[in-house]
Design a protein around this motif. Sequence first.
Motif, PDB file in Angstrom:
ATOM      1  N   PRO A  55       0.831  -1.191   0.000  1.00  0.00           N
ATOM      2  CA  PRO A  55       0.000   0.000   0.000  1.00  0.00           C
ATOM      3  C   PRO A  55       0.878   1.258   0.000  1.00  0.00           C
ATOM      4  CG  PRO A  55      -0.089  -1.054   2.135  1.00  0.00           C
ATOM      5  CD  PRO A  55       0.735  -1.949   1.251  1.00  0.00           C
ATOM      6  N   LYS A  56       0.376   2.278  -0.586  1.00  0.00           N
ATOM      7  CA  LYS A  56       1.106   3.547  -0.617  1.00  0.00           C
ATOM      8  C   LYS A  56       1.109   4.143   0.781  1.00  0.00           C
ATOM      9  CE  LYS A  56       0.222   4.913  -5.322  1.00  0.00           C
ATOM     10  NZ  LYS A  56      -0.269   5.964  -6.189  1.00  0.00           N
ATOM     11  N   ARG A  57       2.219   4.688   1.107  1.00  0.00           N
ATOM     12  CA  ARG A  57       2.298   5.359   2.416  1.00  0.00           C
ATOM     13  C   ARG A  57       1.757   6.756   2.305  1.00  0.00           C
ATOM     14  NH1 ARG A  57       8.213   3.765   4.635  1.00  0.00           N
ATOM     15  NH2 ARG A  57       7.862   1.541   4.578  1.00  0.00           N
ATOM     16  N   GLN A  58       1.068   7.112   3.272  1.00  0.00           N
ATOM     17  CA  GLN A  58       0.545   8.468   3.284  1.00  0.00           C
ATOM     18  C   GLN A  58       1.623   9.425   3.759  1.00  0.00           C
ATOM     19  OE1 GLN A  58      -3.033   8.646   5.532  1.00  0.00           O
ATOM     20  NE2 GLN A  58      -4.158   7.403   4.076  1.00  0.00           N
ATOM     21  N   GLN A  59       1.725  10.501   3.114  1.00  0.00           N
ATOM     22  CA  GLN A  59       2.738  11.502   3.494  1.00  0.00           C
ATOM     23  C   GLN A  59       2.240  12.340   4.656  1.00  0.00           C
ATOM     24  OE1 GLN A  59       3.758  13.808   0.133  1.00  0.00           O
ATOM     25  NE2 GLN A  59       4.564  12.042  -1.003  1.00  0.00           N
ATOM     26  N   GLN A  60       3.135  12.631   5.551  1.00  0.00           N
ATOM     27  CA  GLN A  60       2.766  13.452   6.705  1.00  0.00           C
ATOM     28  C   GLN A  60       3.113  14.896   6.426  1.00  0.00           C
ATOM     29  OE1 GLN A  60       4.907  11.744   9.934  1.00  0.00           O
ATOM     30  NE2 GLN A  60       3.475  10.028  10.126  1.00  0.00           N
TER      31      GLN A  60
END
Length: 154
Positions: free
Chosen positions: A148-153
Motif C-alpha cells: 500500500p502507498k504510504r501516506q505523506q505526513q
Amino acid sequence: MDGRRRGDNFRGPYELTEETPVYVISVAAQLSGLHPQTLRQYDRLGLVSPDRTAGRGRRYSARDIELLRQVQQLSQDEGINLAGIKRIIELENQVAALQSRVAELQAALDGAAAAMRQREAAVHASYRRDLVPYQEVQQTSALVVWRPKRQQQD
C-alpha cells in the motif's frame, strides 16, 4: 406441353404480348414456313398447343410461331424425331420452371439474410457499454507483491 402459363396471356384488355393468341392457322403456317396440316399434326402430338377460340379454331401466338420454327429446325437440321423433340421441349420447360423457382428461393434467402442481419445489429446495439470484454490472462511464474502507498505526513 409447350410450357405456357395460361393465366398470363394478357396484361391489359388491349395489350399484346408474345403469348397473345392472334394468328389463325394459315398465317401461322406462313410465318413458320410450315404447311397448315403440319401445324395440325404438331397440335395433335402436343408439340405446340395453340389457344382455341369459342368455335374451336386455333389461334397461335408469337411464342407458338417461335416454337414451330424450333421444332422445324430440330427435325430438319438436327434429324431429331418428333418424340425426341417433344422430350426436348418438356425438358426445356422443366429447366425454365426450375430456374424460376431457384430465383424465387434466392430472393427469399436474400430477404431472410437481410432480416437476420437487422436482428443481429439490433442485438449488438442493445449491449451494455459499461461491460468490458473478458480476455484470458496468460499464466506466468512471476510474483507480484502489493504494497500500500504510504501516506505523506505534513
